[in-house]
Design a protein around this motif. Structure first.
Motif, PDB file in Angstrom:
ATOM      1  N   ASP A  51       0.827  -1.210   0.000  1.00  0.00           N
ATOM      2  CA  ASP A  51       0.000   0.000   0.000  1.00  0.00           C
ATOM      3  C   ASP A  51       0.863   1.261   0.000  1.00  0.00           C
ATOM      4  O   ASP A  51       0.449   2.304  -0.527  1.00  0.00           O
ATOM      5  N   ALA A  52       2.048   1.166   0.631  1.00  0.00           N
ATOM      6  CA  ALA A  52       2.933   2.329   0.713  1.00  0.00           C
ATOM      7  C   ALA A  52       3.937   2.399  -0.435  1.00  0.00           C
ATOM      8  O   ALA A  52       4.720   3.346  -0.506  1.00  0.00           O
ATOM      9  N   ALA A  53       3.912   1.416  -1.337  1.00  0.00           N
ATOM     10  CA  ALA A  53       4.932   1.324  -2.377  1.00  0.00           C
ATOM     11  C   ALA A  53       4.724   2.369  -3.464  1.00  0.00           C
ATOM     12  O   ALA A  53       3.618   2.893  -3.665  1.00  0.00           O
ATOM     13  N   ASP A  54       5.805   2.638  -4.198  1.00  0.00           N
ATOM     14  CA  ASP A  54       5.725   3.543  -5.339  1.00  0.00           C
ATOM     15  C   ASP A  54       5.106   2.806  -6.529  1.00  0.00           C
ATOM     16  O   ASP A  54       4.806   1.602  -6.437  1.00  0.00           O
ATOM     17  N   GLY A  57       6.330  -0.638  -7.348  1.00  0.00           N
ATOM     18  CA  GLY A  57       6.214  -1.710  -6.353  1.00  0.00           C
ATOM     19  C   GLY A  57       7.318  -1.721  -5.320  1.00  0.00           C
ATOM     20  O   GLY A  57       7.504  -2.729  -4.635  1.00  0.00           O
ATOM     21  N   PHE A  58       8.043  -0.605  -5.162  1.00  0.00           N
ATOM     22  CA  PHE A  58       9.154  -0.548  -4.212  1.00  0.00           C
ATOM     23  C   PHE A  58       8.822   0.409  -3.066  1.00  0.00           C
ATOM     24  O   PHE A  58       8.187   1.452  -3.263  1.00  0.00           O
ATOM     25  N   VAL A  59       9.275   0.031  -1.862  1.00  0.00           N
ATOM     26  CA  VAL A  59       9.307   0.959  -0.730  1.00  0.00           C
ATOM     27  C   VAL A  59      10.761   1.367  -0.527  1.00  0.00           C
ATOM     28  O   VAL A  59      11.677   0.739  -1.070  1.00  0.00           O
ATOM     29  N   HIS A  60      10.965   2.415   0.281  1.00  0.00           N
ATOM     30  CA  HIS A  60      12.321   2.963   0.398  1.00  0.00           C
ATOM     31  C   HIS A  60      12.690   3.194   1.861  1.00  0.00           C
ATOM     32  O   HIS A  60      12.886   4.331   2.283  1.00  0.00           O
ATOM     33  N   PRO A  61      12.817   2.114   2.660  1.00  0.00           N
ATOM     34  CA  PRO A  61      13.260   2.297   4.049  1.00  0.00           C
ATOM     35  C   PRO A  61      14.691   2.821   4.081  1.00  0.00           C
ATOM     36  O   PRO A  61      15.592   2.242   3.460  1.00  0.00           O
TER      37      PRO A  61
END
Length: 451
Positions: A51-54, A57-61
């Protein structure tokens, strides 16, 4: 004569009381492994991350691009790295001071608090979820070093397979019971006036509450025996722990057969731990199974693991622990090969696979623990079990990492799961080459009639 019999009966009664208390730490912490790690957190944290992905399909912790579907596996690997740093220090400190119980309490309640904190995983808080997972998983690993180190002190050589197997059976019983409650809450969340996400968060937090509550039993019944002769008090705390760890590693080099067993265990247990932590993710993402199906499957694993742990304990008394473990590894490889070809949207076949996993899961873990306990020199239990726990959980980072990388590169969980067969094949070969009777004798311990 009567006084002698009474005096002998008292230590036996005290030992049995400690054994019963020891079982209850498995009863306390195994709910975390079942409810959090195996069932709910993988799919839930993955959904939050997606849901938080760009758009790609990637998130950026911390600015690092991570495919959302790989976040859970990477967090498990990160927790292992933290555990690797902590476990040897804690194990060495426990043996130097002879005070395992306060350290066990600190690790258990840190993990329980982090697990209870998972109630707050809503919205896009995937990073909070990853951090809590890392803390809880590392705390569990540290606590298991201390818990396992009690086994040689509370059980004689001929009874360790039985005691270890009962501990695992207690754990799987608790996991099954709480999972039934989870299933009632999750499947009937509408009737309870809860959203699906809130029901999942309550299930996650309940594991932390259970863990903390039942840890009180072993903390009341287990006793510290003081520092063994020749161990100076730990004056430098962490520094002293690392110095003792270096001495322990030198000592282990003088016992190459014990190290050979650890090498074999490291390999095959890496496969076991990866299957446990990634099974629900595989079922939901690759096989398209719903959460209720996954809960029932894991419940089936828990129920059959109780019988499997006790049944394989009986087999070990007839055929020896080593042969029984080797047989379980062959079954594990067959299970994974079957899982690769399992068709999507086939809950009945998934249940058959879950039943097979449950049959071998508890026994292979329980017998590995008891077999290693015979190879530990007296007075160095926590130090040696810190190395064991690094193999059990602390160095089981390669499987999740390979699993996550395979998905990141191919986008298919099937390609990831088939790679795990190699862990069981190599582990089988390495364990088959270990002369366990010679390893027990080299540690200065009596060799059981059947091992």
């Amino acid at each position: 004569m009567g006084r002698t019999a009474a005096a002998q009966a008292a230590p036996d009664a005290d030992r049995r009381r400690e054994q019963r208390g020891w079982y209850f730490y498995d009863f306390a912490c195994s709910v975390y492994s079942t409810t959090v790690l195996t069932v709910f957190l993988g799919p839930y944290l993955t959904a939050i991350a997606k849901d938080a992905a760009d758009p790609d399909g990637f998130v950026h912790p911390l600015g690092v691009p991570v495919r959302a579907g790989s976040l859970f596996a990477y967090a498990v690997s990160a927790s292992v790295v933290l555990a690797v740093v902590l476990m040897p220090v804690v194990g060495a400190a426990a043996d130097r001071t002879g005070r395992k119980k306060p350290l066990l309490a600190a690790a258990a309640y840190t993990g329980a608090a982090a697990t209870a904190g998972m109630f707050f995983l809503d919205g896009h808080r995937y990073l909070l979820g990853a951090v809590l997972l890392i803390v809880a998983n590392a705390s569990l690993s540290v606590s298991m070093v201390l818990y396992n180190a009690y086994l040689p002190q509370i059980a004689g050589p001929e009874e360790r397979d039985r005691v270890s197997s009962r501990g695992w059976a207690f754990g799987y019983t608790a996991g099954a019971f709480v999972l039934v409650l989870n299933l009632i809450l999750y499947s009937g969340h509408d009737g309870f006036g809860l959203s699906e996400g809130t029901a999942v968060r309550i299930c996650l937090a309940s594991a932390g509450v259970w863990w903390g509550a039942f840890t009180l039993v072993p903390l009341r019944r287990l006793r510290d025996r003081g520092a063994p002769a020749g161990h100076a008090p730990a004056e430098g705390k962490v520094g002293a722990g690392w110095r003792q760890l270096i001495a322990t590693l030198r000592d282990m080099r003088a016992r190459p057969l014990t190290l050979a067993f650890l090498a074999a265990y490291l390999i095959y247990n890496d496969g076991v731990q990866t299957v446990i932590s990634q099974a629900s993710l595989y079922g939901s993402e690759e096989l398209g199974l719903d959460q209720n199906t996954l809960i029932v499957a894991v419940l089936l694993v828990q129920v059959l693991a109780v019988a499997g742990a006790l049944g394989m304990g009986r087999l070990a008394r007839t055929y020896g622990a080593k042969r029984t473990i080797l047989g379980s590894l062959a079954v594990w490889a067959l299970i994974l090969g079957t899982g690769y070809f399992l068709p999507a949207h086939s809950p009945a076949l998934f249940f058959v696979l879950a039943a097979a996993i449950g049959t071998v899961l508890g026994g292979s873990q329980a017998l590995s623990r008891s077999l290693f306990s015979h190879m530990v020199p007296s007075g160095k239990e926590a130090e040696y079990f810190s190395a064991y726990e690094m193999s059990d959980r602390g160095l089981s980072w390669l499987g999740p990492l390979v699993f996550g990388l395979a998905y990141q590169l191919t986008g298919s969980y099937r390609d990831a799961i088939i790679s795990l067969v190699i862990f069981f094949a190599v582990g089988f070969v390495l364990l088959a080459r270990v002369p366990v009777r010679a390893a027990v004798a080299a540690a200065g311990n009596p060799v059981p009639a059947r091992i």
